[in-house]
Design a protein around this motif. Structure first.
Motif, PDB file in Angstrom:
ATOM      1  N   GLN A   7       0.796  -1.223   0.000  1.00 24.50           N
ATOM      2  CA  GLN A   7       0.000   0.000   0.000  1.00 24.50           C
ATOM      3  C   GLN A   7       0.830   1.276   0.000  1.00 24.50           C
ATOM      4  OE1 GLN A   7      -3.697  -0.220  -0.159  1.00 24.50           O
ATOM      5  NE2 GLN A   7      -2.677  -2.021  -0.987  1.00 24.50           N
ATOM      6  N   ASP A   8       2.018   1.233   0.558  1.00 24.71           N
ATOM      7  CA  ASP A   8       2.805   2.456   0.631  1.00 24.71           C
ATOM      8  C   ASP A   8       4.274   2.124   0.849  1.00 24.71           C
ATOM      9  OD1 ASP A   8       1.145   2.911   3.772  1.00 24.71           O
ATOM     10  OD2 ASP A   8       2.948   1.756   3.376  1.00 24.71           O
ATOM     11  N   GLY A   9       5.086   3.155   0.875  1.00 28.85           N
ATOM     12  CA  GLY A   9       6.503   2.989   1.131  1.00 28.85           C
ATOM     13  C   GLY A   9       7.258   2.418  -0.066  1.00 28.85           C
ATOM     14  N   GLU A  10       8.528   2.170   0.155  1.00 29.72           N
ATOM     15  CA  GLU A  10       9.396   1.669  -0.911  1.00 29.72           C
ATOM     16  C   GLU A  10       8.954   0.312  -1.419  1.00 29.72           C
ATOM     17  OE1 GLU A  10      12.410   2.170  -3.659  1.00 29.72           O
ATOM     18  OE2 GLU A  10      11.494   3.592  -2.249  1.00 29.72           O
ATOM     19  N   ALA A  11       8.350  -0.504  -0.555  1.00 36.82           N
ATOM     20  CA  ALA A  11       7.891  -1.831  -0.980  1.00 36.82           C
ATOM     21  C   ALA A  11       6.900  -1.723  -2.135  1.00 36.82           C
ATOM     22  CB  ALA A  11       7.260  -2.567   0.194  1.00 36.82           C
ATOM     23  N   ARG A  12       6.063  -0.702  -2.116  1.00 40.83           N
ATOM     24  CA  ARG A  12       5.087  -0.521  -3.205  1.00 40.83           C
ATOM     25  C   ARG A  12       5.788  -0.284  -4.529  1.00 40.83           C
ATOM     26  NH1 ARG A  12      -0.165   0.596  -4.180  1.00 40.83           N
ATOM     27  NH2 ARG A  12      -0.666   2.039  -5.873  1.00 40.83           N
ATOM     28  N   TRP A  13       6.769   0.592  -4.523  1.00 46.50           N
ATOM     29  CA  TRP A  13       7.430   0.934  -5.788  1.00 46.50           C
ATOM     30  C   TRP A  13       8.304  -0.215  -6.281  1.00 46.50           C
ATOM     31  CZ3 TRP A  13       4.170   4.173  -6.811  1.00 46.50           C
ATOM     32  CH2 TRP A  13       3.735   5.123  -5.892  1.00 46.50           C
ATOM     33  N   GLN A  14       8.878  -0.972  -5.374  1.00 48.90           N
ATOM     34  CA  GLN A  14       9.656  -2.136  -5.786  1.00 48.90           C
ATOM     35  C   GLN A  14       8.752  -3.167  -6.456  1.00 48.90           C
ATOM     36  OE1 GLN A  14      12.906  -2.439  -5.740  1.00 48.90           O
ATOM     37  NE2 GLN A  14      13.344  -0.552  -4.631  1.00 48.90           N
ATOM     38  N   ALA A  15       7.573  -3.398  -5.872  1.00 45.91           N
ATOM     39  CA  ALA A  15       6.636  -4.371  -6.442  1.00 45.91           C
ATOM     40  C   ALA A  15       6.135  -3.917  -7.809  1.00 45.91           C
ATOM     41  CB  ALA A  15       5.458  -4.583  -5.487  1.00 45.91           C
ATOM     42  N   LEU A  16       5.780  -2.638  -7.919  1.00 44.19           N
ATOM     43  CA  LEU A  16       5.277  -2.128  -9.195  1.00 44.19           C
ATOM     44  C   LEU A  16       6.373  -2.087 -10.253  1.00 44.19           C
ATOM     45  CD1 LEU A  16       2.904   0.734  -7.987  1.00 44.19           C
ATOM     46  CD2 LEU A  16       2.295  -1.572  -8.762  1.00 44.19           C
ATOM     47  N   ARG A  17       7.602  -1.796  -9.835  1.00 38.97           N
ATOM     48  CA  ARG A  17       8.715  -1.789 -10.790  1.00 38.97           C
ATOM     49  C   ARG A  17       8.951  -3.189 -11.349  1.00 38.97           C
ATOM     50  NH1 ARG A  17      14.969  -0.350  -9.336  1.00 38.97           N
ATOM     51  NH2 ARG A  17      14.699  -2.249  -8.115  1.00 38.97           N
ATOM     52  N   LEU A  18       8.954  -4.192 -10.485  1.00 37.02           N
ATOM     53  CA  LEU A  18       9.158  -5.555 -10.972  1.00 37.02           C
ATOM     54  C   LEU A  18       8.005  -5.982 -11.869  1.00 37.02           C
ATOM     55  CD1 LEU A  18      10.824  -8.130 -11.022  1.00 37.02           C
ATOM     56  CD2 LEU A  18       9.659  -8.855  -8.912  1.00 37.02           C
ATOM     57  N   GLN A  19       6.784  -5.614 -11.494  1.00 36.17           N
ATOM     58  CA  GLN A  19       5.649  -5.922 -12.358  1.00 36.17           C
ATOM     59  C   GLN A  19       5.839  -5.298 -13.733  1.00 36.17           C
ATOM     60  OE1 GLN A  19       0.907  -5.838 -11.883  1.00 36.17           O
ATOM     61  NE2 GLN A  19       1.802  -3.815 -11.633  1.00 36.17           N
ATOM     62  N   SER A  20       6.300  -4.060 -13.786  1.00 36.72           N
ATOM     63  CA  SER A  20       6.493  -3.368 -15.058  1.00 36.72           C
ATOM     64  C   SER A  20       7.538  -4.073 -15.917  1.00 36.72           C
ATOM     65  CB  SER A  20       6.912  -1.927 -14.791  1.00 36.72           C
ATOM     66  OG  SER A  20       7.156  -1.244 -15.991  1.00 36.72           O
ATOM     67  N   VAL A  21       8.654  -4.471 -15.313  1.00 36.15           N
ATOM     68  CA  VAL A  21       9.694  -5.168 -16.077  1.00 36.15           C
ATOM     69  C   VAL A  21       9.170  -6.516 -16.566  1.00 36.15           C
ATOM     70  CG1 VAL A  21      11.959  -6.256 -15.927  1.00 36.15           C
ATOM     71  CG2 VAL A  21      11.606  -3.987 -14.953  1.00 36.15           C
ATOM     72  N   ALA A  22       8.448  -7.223 -15.720  1.00 32.10           N
ATOM     73  CA  ALA A  22       7.905  -8.523 -16.128  1.00 32.10           C
ATOM     74  C   ALA A  22       6.920  -8.374 -17.274  1.00 32.10           C
ATOM     75  CB  ALA A  22       7.237  -9.208 -14.934  1.00 32.10           C
ATOM     76  N   GLN A  23       6.055  -7.361 -17.203  1.00 34.62           N
ATOM     77  CA  GLN A  23       5.106  -7.124 -18.285  1.00 34.62           C
ATOM     78  C   GLN A  23       5.836  -6.770 -19.584  1.00 34.62           C
ATOM     79  OE1 GLN A  23       2.512  -8.538 -16.724  1.00 34.62           O
ATOM     80  NE2 GLN A  23       1.107  -6.978 -17.423  1.00 34.62           N
ATOM     81  N   GLY A  24       6.850  -5.913 -19.469  1.00 33.23           N
ATOM     82  CA  GLY A  24       7.629  -5.554 -20.651  1.00 33.23           C
ATOM     83  C   GLY A  24       8.374  -6.738 -21.227  1.00 33.23           C
ATOM     84  N   LEU A  25       8.856  -7.621 -20.363  1.00 31.29           N
ATOM     85  CA  LEU A  25       9.548  -8.827 -20.823  1.00 31.29           C
ATOM     86  C   LEU A  25       8.603  -9.719 -21.622  1.00 31.29           C
ATOM     87  CD1 LEU A  25      12.099 -10.597 -20.776  1.00 31.29           C
ATOM     88  CD2 LEU A  25      11.370 -11.444 -18.524  1.00 31.29           C
ATOM     89  N   ALA A  26       7.392  -9.894 -21.132  1.00 29.30           N
ATOM     90  CA  ALA A  26       6.412 -10.693 -21.872  1.00 29.30           C
ATOM     91  C   ALA A  26       6.072 -10.043 -23.211  1.00 29.30           C
ATOM     92  CB  ALA A  26       5.146 -10.881 -21.030  1.00 29.30           C
TER      93      ALA A  26
END
Length: 203
Positions: free
Chosen positions: A86-105
């Motif tokens: 929901q907040d903090g650095e953990a949120r941006w780390q999760a969304l960043r990895l999701q973005s890279v994974a989506q781009g990889l696919a």
């Protein structure tokens, strides 16, 4: 709710794996739909102007797409630990990895067009090489940055993408020991076992 799905889509599988991990998969009716840029599916276009799955149909509400938005919505429907921090650095780390994974696919899909799906005379080898470079760079980046945080949406996106890359015999990632160990452990999860990839692309 109804989930328009495709058994060989990494994006649709991501949404369904997320539902399993959130404990709400039993609230979804999953309906398979074949889609392709060259094969119009009128039922899917009726709900998503891009003609793509996944699409989530909700009672008395408008449809939701794509997988990122569906996962964000599903995360509001359960009382357990949220899979989108929901907040903090953990949120941006999760969304960043999701973005890279989506781009990889997406890059894997593009590479398949330049090596398999497009008529041979229309393929562009330099573009295919560029896609391969992006894939290898992404694998290297993930190998060096993959976190050991509690399960989040980025992990789900990554696991379903890697599984699809292997399913489609795209450039392998298994020379990266840390990434391979992580993936092999994730593949044993009930959510992955319940959503196997199958089927061929129809253009």
């Amino acid at each position: 709710m109804i989930l328009y799905y495709q058994t060989h889509s990494p994006f649709a599988r991501k949404a369904l794996v997320f539902a399993h991990e959130a404990g709400i998969a039993d609230r979804l009716e999953v309906i398979h739909h074949e889609t392709s840029p060259t094969l119009r599916n009128a039922d899917v276009y009726a709900e998503n102007p891009l003609g793509k799955v996944p699409v989530l149909l909700r009672p008395n509400a408008s449809p939701i797409f794509d997988s990122d938005v569906i996962c964000a919505y599903l995360d509001t429907l359960h009382d357990g630990r949220k899979l989108l921090p929901q907040d903090g650095e953990a949120r941006w780390q999760a969304l960043r990895l999701q973005s890279v994974a989506q781009g990889l696919a997406q890059t894997g899909i593009a590479l398949r067009w330049e090596t398999e799906r497009r008529p041979e005379l229309l393929r562009y080898s330099a573009l295919a090489d560029g896609y391969r470079e992006k894939i290898e760079a992404s694998y290297d980046w993930i190998e060096s940055t993959l976190d050991d945080e509690p399960l989040h949406v980025g992990h789900i996106a990554l696991a379903t993408t890697l599984s699809w890359m292997a399913f489609r015999h795209l450039p392998p990632f298994r020379s990266r020991a840390r990434l391979t160990h992580w993936f092999e452990a994730f593949e044993k999860r009930v959510s992955m076992q319940a959503t196997p990839l199958s089927g061929d692309t129809h253009d």
